[in-house]
Design a protein around this motif. Sequence first.
Motif, PDB file in Angstrom:
ATOM      1  N   ALA A  20       0.597  -1.297  -0.160  1.00  0.00           N
ATOM      2  CA  ALA A  20       0.137  -0.393   0.624  1.00  0.00           C
ATOM      3  C   ALA A  20       0.363   0.799   0.044  1.00  0.00           C
ATOM      4  CB  ALA A  20      -0.836  -0.001   0.910  1.00  0.00           C
ATOM      5  N   LEU A  21       1.858   0.963   0.872  1.00  0.00           N
ATOM      6  CA  LEU A  21       2.929   2.522   0.745  1.00  0.00           C
ATOM      7  C   LEU A  21       3.891   2.759  -0.958  1.00  0.00           C
ATOM      8  CD1 LEU A  21       4.251   1.268   4.639  1.00  0.00           C
ATOM      9  CD2 LEU A  21       2.750   4.006   3.686  1.00  0.00           C
ATOM     10  N   HIS A  22       4.181   1.642  -1.001  1.00  0.00           N
ATOM     11  CA  HIS A  22       4.296   1.112  -2.660  1.00  0.00           C
ATOM     12  C   HIS A  22       2.915   1.986  -3.755  1.00  0.00           C
ATOM     13  CE1 HIS A  22       6.675   0.345  -6.532  1.00  0.00           C
ATOM     14  NE2 HIS A  22       5.661  -0.352  -6.365  1.00  0.00           N
ATOM     15  N   ILE A  23       2.173   1.597  -3.503  1.00  0.00           N
ATOM     16  CA  ILE A  23       1.127   2.291  -4.612  1.00  0.00           C
ATOM     17  C   ILE A  23       1.005   4.194  -4.488  1.00  0.00           C
ATOM     18  CG2 ILE A  23      -1.001   2.496  -5.063  1.00  0.00           C
ATOM     19  CD1 ILE A  23      -0.052   0.376  -6.188  1.00  0.00           C
ATOM     20  N   LEU A  24       1.479   4.015  -2.910  1.00  0.00           N
ATOM     21  CA  LEU A  24       1.481   5.829  -2.560  1.00  0.00           C
ATOM     22  C   LEU A  24       2.339   6.575  -2.565  1.00  0.00           C
ATOM     23  CD1 LEU A  24      -1.027   5.893   0.053  1.00  0.00           C
ATOM     24  CD2 LEU A  24      -1.750   6.177  -2.029  1.00  0.00           C
ATOM     25  N   GLY A  25       3.864   5.580  -3.061  1.00  0.00           N
ATOM     26  CA  GLY A  25       4.588   6.272  -3.738  1.00  0.00           C
ATOM     27  C   GLY A  25       5.546   6.382  -2.155  1.00  0.00           C
ATOM     28  N   GLU A  81      -1.532  10.772   8.941  1.00  0.00           N
ATOM     29  CA  GLU A  81      -2.626  10.156   7.701  1.00  0.00           C
ATOM     30  C   GLU A  81      -2.780  11.069   7.093  1.00  0.00           C
ATOM     31  OE1 GLU A  81      -7.559   9.679   7.759  1.00  0.00           O
ATOM     32  OE2 GLU A  81      -7.140   9.041  10.010  1.00  0.00           O
ATOM     33  N   ARG A  82      -2.664  12.356   7.332  1.00  0.00           N
ATOM     34  CA  ARG A  82      -2.477  13.858   6.831  1.00  0.00           C
ATOM     35  C   ARG A  82      -2.156  13.216   5.441  1.00  0.00           C
ATOM     36  NH1 ARG A  82      -2.189  19.357   8.828  1.00  0.00           N
ATOM     37  NH2 ARG A  82      -1.826  20.641   6.348  1.00  0.00           N
ATOM     38  N   ALA A  83      -0.393  12.920   5.679  1.00  0.00           N
ATOM     39  CA  ALA A  83       0.510  12.243   4.385  1.00  0.00           C
ATOM     40  C   ALA A  83      -0.219  11.649   3.727  1.00  0.00           C
ATOM     41  CB  ALA A  83       1.864  12.211   4.983  1.00  0.00           C
ATOM     42  N   ILE A  84      -0.784  10.504   4.315  1.00  0.00           N
ATOM     43  CA  ILE A  84      -1.356   9.704   2.352  1.00  0.00           C
ATOM     44  C   ILE A  84      -2.609  10.244   2.079  1.00  0.00           C
ATOM     45  CG2 ILE A  84      -3.179   7.497   3.175  1.00  0.00           C
ATOM     46  CD1 ILE A  84      -1.157   7.026   6.192  1.00  0.00           C
ATOM     47  N   GLN A 108      -6.297   0.852  -6.958  1.00  0.00           N
ATOM     48  CA  GLN A 108      -5.637  -0.062  -6.259  1.00  0.00           C
ATOM     49  C   GLN A 108      -5.184   1.084  -5.399  1.00  0.00           C
ATOM     50  OE1 GLN A 108      -1.929  -1.808  -7.929  1.00  0.00           O
ATOM     51  NE2 GLN A 108      -3.425  -3.550  -8.234  1.00  0.00           N
ATOM     52  N   LEU A 109      -5.271   2.355  -6.494  1.00  0.00           N
ATOM     53  CA  LEU A 109      -4.705   3.543  -4.848  1.00  0.00           C
ATOM     54  C   LEU A 109      -6.224   3.673  -4.316  1.00  0.00           C
ATOM     55  CD1 LEU A 109      -4.043   6.725  -7.786  1.00  0.00           C
ATOM     56  CD2 LEU A 109      -2.859   5.521  -5.987  1.00  0.00           C
ATOM     57  N   ASP A 116      -7.626   3.030   2.118  1.00  0.00           N
ATOM     58  CA  ASP A 116      -8.247   2.317   2.682  1.00  0.00           C
ATOM     59  C   ASP A 116      -7.100   1.226   3.409  1.00  0.00           C
ATOM     60  OD1 ASP A 116     -10.595   0.699   3.853  1.00  0.00           O
ATOM     61  OD2 ASP A 116      -9.863  -0.677   2.768  1.00  0.00           O
ATOM     62  N   ARG A 117      -6.545   0.461   2.786  1.00  0.00           N
ATOM     63  CA  ARG A 117      -5.778  -0.179   4.187  1.00  0.00           C
ATOM     64  C   ARG A 117      -4.519   1.136   4.678  1.00  0.00           C
ATOM     65  NH1 ARG A 117      -3.394  -5.269   4.440  1.00  0.00           N
ATOM     66  NH2 ARG A 117      -4.234  -6.291   2.764  1.00  0.00           N
TER      67      ARG A 117
END
Length: 111
Positions: A58-63, A72-75, A100-101, A106-107
């Motif tokens: 999940a972190l990878h998908i968001l870069g 949460e704000r950064a995510i 996937q984003l 969500d995760r």
Amino acid sequence: MSAGDSSIAVETTGDREGKKRLERDVHRMSEELETFRRIVDDIAFDPLPNGINSRSEALHILGFSPVAVPDERAIRSRFRKLAMVYHPDSPLGDHTRMTQLNEALDRLTRY
């Protein structure tokens, strides 16, 4: 000249300055376009074939780095930026990437 076979073109100082301005503008826009292409390449990701199965994916998908601990704000901020690019209604839209984003958001924000 009376038959119309020849013509004379006069270039004024203003014309030359206008051409120089135009050349500078084209050069600046070319640099901006290259910067934009690099940014898009940086945020581009290949969708994971089996979806998102872990926090690190999940972190990878968001870069983010797989070991990052963003708040949460950064995510949500990163999600919004990427959603603007990959939303199916945008010019670069992609349904799979957007899905996937959403899964990544969500995760990472589930309590």
